[in-house]
Design a protein around this motif. Structure first.
Motif, mmCIF file in Angstrom:
data_model
loop_
_atom_site.group_PDB
_atom_site.id
_atom_site.type_symbol
_atom_site.label_atom_id
_atom_site.label_comp_id
_atom_site.label_asym_id
_atom_site.label_seq_id
_atom_site.Cartn_x
_atom_site.Cartn_y
_atom_site.Cartn_z
ATOM 1 N N PRO A 26 0.801 -1.234 0.000
ATOM 2 C CA PRO A 26 0.000 0.000 0.000
ATOM 3 C C PRO A 26 0.832 1.282 0.000
ATOM 4 O O PRO A 26 0.352 2.327 0.438
ATOM 5 N N GLY A 28 2.137 4.671 -1.070
ATOM 6 C CA GLY A 28 1.495 5.698 -1.869
ATOM 7 C C GLY A 28 0.047 5.910 -1.482
ATOM 8 O O GLY A 28 -0.600 6.837 -1.940
ATOM 9 N N ARG A 29 -0.465 5.052 -0.620
ATOM 10 C CA ARG A 29 -1.847 5.188 -0.167
ATOM 11 C C ARG A 29 -1.905 5.094 1.355
ATOM 12 O O ARG A 29 -2.874 4.615 1.926
ATOM 13 N N ASP A 33 -0.487 10.657 3.597
ATOM 14 C CA ASP A 33 -0.230 11.085 2.226
ATOM 15 C C ASP A 33 -1.331 12.057 1.820
ATOM 16 O O ASP A 33 -2.509 11.815 2.069
ATOM 17 N N LEU A 35 -3.655 14.010 -0.783
ATOM 18 C CA LEU A 35 -4.228 13.940 -2.118
ATOM 19 C C LEU A 35 -5.349 14.964 -2.216
ATOM 20 O O LEU A 35 -6.318 14.919 -1.462
ATOM 21 N N ARG A 42 -5.128 17.678 -9.927
ATOM 22 C CA ARG A 42 -4.848 16.619 -8.966
ATOM 23 C C ARG A 42 -3.460 16.865 -8.383
ATOM 24 O O ARG A 42 -2.466 16.955 -9.105
ATOM 25 N N TYR A 44 -0.752 15.433 -5.440
ATOM 26 C CA TYR A 44 -0.450 14.292 -4.585
ATOM 27 C C TYR A 44 0.920 14.499 -3.952
ATOM 28 O O TYR A 44 1.900 14.738 -4.642
ATOM 29 N N PRO A 46 3.143 12.383 -1.208
ATOM 30 C CA PRO A 46 3.238 11.200 -0.354
ATOM 31 C C PRO A 46 4.204 11.385 0.822
ATOM 32 O O PRO A 46 5.277 10.782 0.872
ATOM 33 N N THR A 49 4.772 8.076 2.910
ATOM 34 C CA THR A 49 5.504 7.107 2.093
ATOM 35 C C THR A 49 6.963 7.507 1.966
ATOM 36 O O THR A 49 7.858 6.662 2.082
#
Length: 66
Positions: A26, A28-29, A33, A35, A42, A44, A46, A49
């Motif tokens: 997982p 990056g999620r 993080d 988003l 968009r 993002y 991280p 991460t």
């Protein structure tokens, strides 16, 4: 220098072979993080991460230097 290049090549080979399993992680999620999604935008970042990967790489490099 030759030893470093051989080790880097082996690490790339192992990473390539293990990629199907690594992509299921997982990373990056993770919680932390950032988003931000808008209609045509968009963003993002991280943060968690990056911190986790940095800590793991630092530990591995520290172990190799010992």
């Amino acid at each position: 220098m030759q030893k470093i290049l051989i080790i880097l090549g082996l690490l790339l080979l192992v990473t390539g072979l293990a990629w199907p399993w690594l992509s299921a992680l997982p990373l990056g999620r993770l919680p932390g993080d950032i988003l931000i999604e808008r209609e045509s935008f968009r963003f993002y970042l991280p943060i968690t991460t990056m911190l986790l990967v940095s800590a793991v790489l630092s530990l591995i490099l520290w172990l190799f230097r010992q």
